[in-house]
Scaffold this active site. Structure first.
Site, short mmCIF file in Angstrom:
data_model
loop_
_atom_site.label_atom_id
_atom_site.label_comp_id
_atom_site.label_asym_id
_atom_site.label_seq_id
_atom_site.Cartn_x
_atom_site.Cartn_y
_atom_site.Cartn_z
CB ILE A 49 -2.41 5.41 -5.70
CG1 ILE A 49 -0.76 5.32 -5.01
CG2 ILE A 49 -1.81 6.23 -6.73
CD1 ILE A 49 -0.10 4.51 -5.41
NE ARG A 90 -7.39 -13.87 -16.17
CZ ARG A 90 -6.94 -13.36 -15.99
NH1 ARG A 90 -6.28 -13.74 -14.40
NH2 ARG A 90 -7.53 -11.84 -15.61
CG HIS A 150 -6.17 -2.44 -14.39
ND1 HIS A 150 -6.36 -3.03 -13.55
CD2 HIS A 150 -5.30 -2.93 -15.92
CE1 HIS A 150 -6.03 -3.81 -13.92
NE2 HIS A 150 -5.81 -3.90 -15.46
C1 MV4 Z 1 -5.59 -0.10 -5.73
C2 MV4 Z 1 -6.41 1.30 -5.96
C3 MV4 Z 1 -5.28 2.40 -5.68
N1 MV4 Z 1 -4.48 2.44 -4.55
N2 MV4 Z 1 -4.29 0.17 -4.65
C4 MV4 Z 1 -6.92 -3.03 -7.58
C5 MV4 Z 1 -7.97 -4.33 -8.13
C6 MV4 Z 1 -8.42 -3.32 -9.28
N3 MV4 Z 1 -9.92 -4.05 -9.14
C7 MV4 Z 1 -9.10 -2.16 -8.49
N4 MV4 Z 1 -7.52 -2.34 -7.43
C8 MV4 Z 1 -7.18 -0.87 -7.31
N5 MV4 Z 1 -6.14 -1.02 -5.86
C9 MV4 Z 1 -3.91 1.21 -4.56
N6 MV4 Z 1 -2.98 1.21 -3.50
C10 MV4 Z 1 -7.31 1.75 -6.47
C11 MV4 Z 1 -7.66 0.51 -7.57
C12 MV4 Z 1 -8.76 0.29 -7.91
C13 MV4 Z 1 -9.31 0.33 -9.38
C14 MV4 Z 1 -8.23 1.11 -10.37
C15 MV4 Z 1 -7.84 1.08 -12.09
C16 MV4 Z 1 -9.21 1.03 -11.83
C17 MV4 Z 1 -9.94 1.26 -11.68
C18 MV4 Z 1 -10.38 0.82 -10.32
C19 MV4 Z 1 -11.45 0.83 -9.24
C20 MV4 Z 1 -11.81 0.62 -7.89
C21 MV4 Z 1 -10.52 0.34 -7.26
#
Ligand code: MV4
Length: 453
Positions: free
Chosen positions: A203, A293, A208
């Site tokens: 996505i 946690r 986040h």
């Molecule tokens: C994702 C994503 C887009 N699509 N999953 C997962 C662990 C976390 N540190 C970042 N992760 C992400 N998982 C799907 N299916 C994009 C990220 C992501 C991200 C997410 C929110 C805020 C910053 C980010 C930076 C890199 C990747």
């Protein structure tokens, strides 16, 4: 009754736990490695036990040493903080087998949420929206290929034992899959001794957003709203805030309800965080992971709800009920946290340990600093680089940003390089000030060192 708590951690979080204990009239035991002999957690705790040499494996991760320290000091409970043993199910089990209260959920809950593919299935079954993807782990590249064809590219491979980025790969086409699968799996195998991967739709332009939840031993589970943590660099959070500029009251209620529903489905007890990925384009949210946690960024929630989450965590572990009125608590104003790391932002964020020659923290209305550092302190090279958390509260987001800017200007740290100049640049950034933040914010952020330091 909890009369004495051993803190199985170091740094600012060890101080944070000690503060909560002492305000509750609970006695504290610090444990420390030989690299931390002159640390403030050792000085402020009522007792301190040296548990080994600097390397984490030999000290802060050394379970027999920690259990022995708890035994010889007659401790009632063990607080793991974050990192180190905080989400180690085996450690939680050993604590309770030795009649120490582990301040956190039971080992089975930690284990259930630690397996990220299983956690996702558990939440989907409970009716919590999850990112479309494989049903559990994908056994091999062929299975991954079939799942990816069904979902449609781009997809993301994630390590089931992971969380926080290791063993994660974006795959934009079928041609990339084989190589990405091998690399992600090898990375996960190396980091977690478990190469198993799951797959989901990638996505783009997401945020986040995580919900702080709390459960007691009497079946009550509530949430304290969200934190937005989209400002990350290589999956390390740099700035967190509450509330999220993307979330309105209606969405907050719906997401909070889902976070609570998920936690209820596993009879969650203690402080927990339910992470969601929020799609800006569709305004849809999806469960990502649950952390069992207290988190680094818990202070931003504390600032907007005006409650002490560490004290609450300890009270809940002692069997107290969460006061009923907290279920309808309304957040007030806006809080921001900047993580100050001993790293050089002008040099790819390379670690910058060593002697802190002078250290001056900001103050004034709405400013909070959680740190274990003082002038003359030597930052050891063995542990993570977080040296202080600068937290501000204001009536609204712009007031908080301007206050953070002012507080960053007042902060003086001489000796190591720090992330302060980087934070100063972000606070000035127009898109940040507008709340237009997403996963790729830092990657596309043009940082020119010098200009703001
Ligand atoms: C994702 C994503 C887009 N699509 N999953 C997962 C662990 C976390 N540190 C970042 N992760 C992400 N998982 C799907 N299916 C994009 C990220 C992501 C991200 C997410 C929110 C805020 C910053 C980010 C930076 C890199 C990747």
């Amino acid at each position: 009754m909890i009369k004495k708590i051993l803190i199985a951690n170091r740094g600012e979080i060890a101080l944070r736990v000690i503060r909560a204990c002492h305000e509750l009239g609970i006695s504290t035991v610090a444990v420390y490695s030989t690299a931390d002999e002159f640390s403030l957690h050792v000085r402020f705790a009522n007792e301190a036990v040296c548990i080994g040499p600097p390397q984490s494996q030999a000290s802060y991760l050394n379970i027999p040493q920690i259990i022995s320290a708890a035994a010889v000091t007659n401790s009632d409970a063990i607080h793991p903080g974050y990192g180190f043993l905080a989400e180690n199910a085996e450690f939680a089990q050993i604590c309770s087998d030795n009649n120490f209260i582990f301040i956190g959920p039971d080992a089975e809950i930690i284990r259930a949420m630690g397996e990220k593919a299983t956690a996702k299935t558990t939440m989907a079954t409970a009716g919590v929206p999850v990112i479309p993807g494989s049903d559990g782990v994908v056994a091999d590249v062929q299975t991954a290929g079939t799942a990816a064809d069904e979902i449609g590219y781009p997809v993301m491979l994630k390590a089931t034992a992971g969380g926080g980025g290791k063993g994660m790969r974006i795959v934009r086409s079928e041609e990339e899959l084989e190589k990405a699968f091998a690399m992600a799996s090898a990375e996960a195998e190396k980091a977690f001794n478990n190469g198993a991967l799951y797959l989901e739709k990638y996505i783009d332009n997401s945020r986040h957003i995580e919900f702080q939840i709390f459960g007691d031993q009497h079946g009550n589970i509530i949430h304290f709203g969200e934190r937005e943590c989209s400002i990350q660099r290589r999956h390390q959070k740099l700035i967190e805030e509450s509330p999220s500029p993307a979330i309105d009251d209606d969405l907050r209620e719906r997401m909070g309800e889902m976070a609570v529903r998920g936690a209820k489905s596993i009879n969650y007890v203690g402080a927990g965080t339910v992470e969601f990925l929020f799609d800006d384009a569709t305004r849809k949210f999806y469960f990502m992971e649950m952390n069992t946690r207290i988190q680094v960024e818990h202070p931003v929630t504390e600032m907007v709800i005006g409650k002490d989450l560490l004290k609450m965590q300890i009270k809940v572990a002692a069997g107290e009920k969460i006061p009923a009125h907290l279920a309808s608590i309304k957040p007030r104003g806006h809080a921001l946290e900047c993580r100050i790391n001993a790293e050089d932002p002008a040099n790819n964020f390379a670690p910058s340990p060593g002697r802190v020659k002078s250290f001056h923290v900001p103050g004034g209305n709405g400013v909070r600093v959680d740190t274990h550092v003082y002038s003359g302190y030597e930052i050891p090279r063995y542990y993570d680089s977080l040296i202080a958390k600068l937290i501000v509260h204001g009536d609204d987001r712009l007031t908080a940003i301007n206050r953070m800017q002012r507080a960053l200007e007042e902060t003086i740290i001489e000796g190591p390089h720090t992330t302060i100049p980087f934070h100063r640049a972000i606070m000035k950034d127009h898109r940040f000030r507008e709340g237009a933040i997403h996963t790729n914010f830092i990657e596309s952020f043009e940082y020119s060192p010098g200009e703001t330091s």
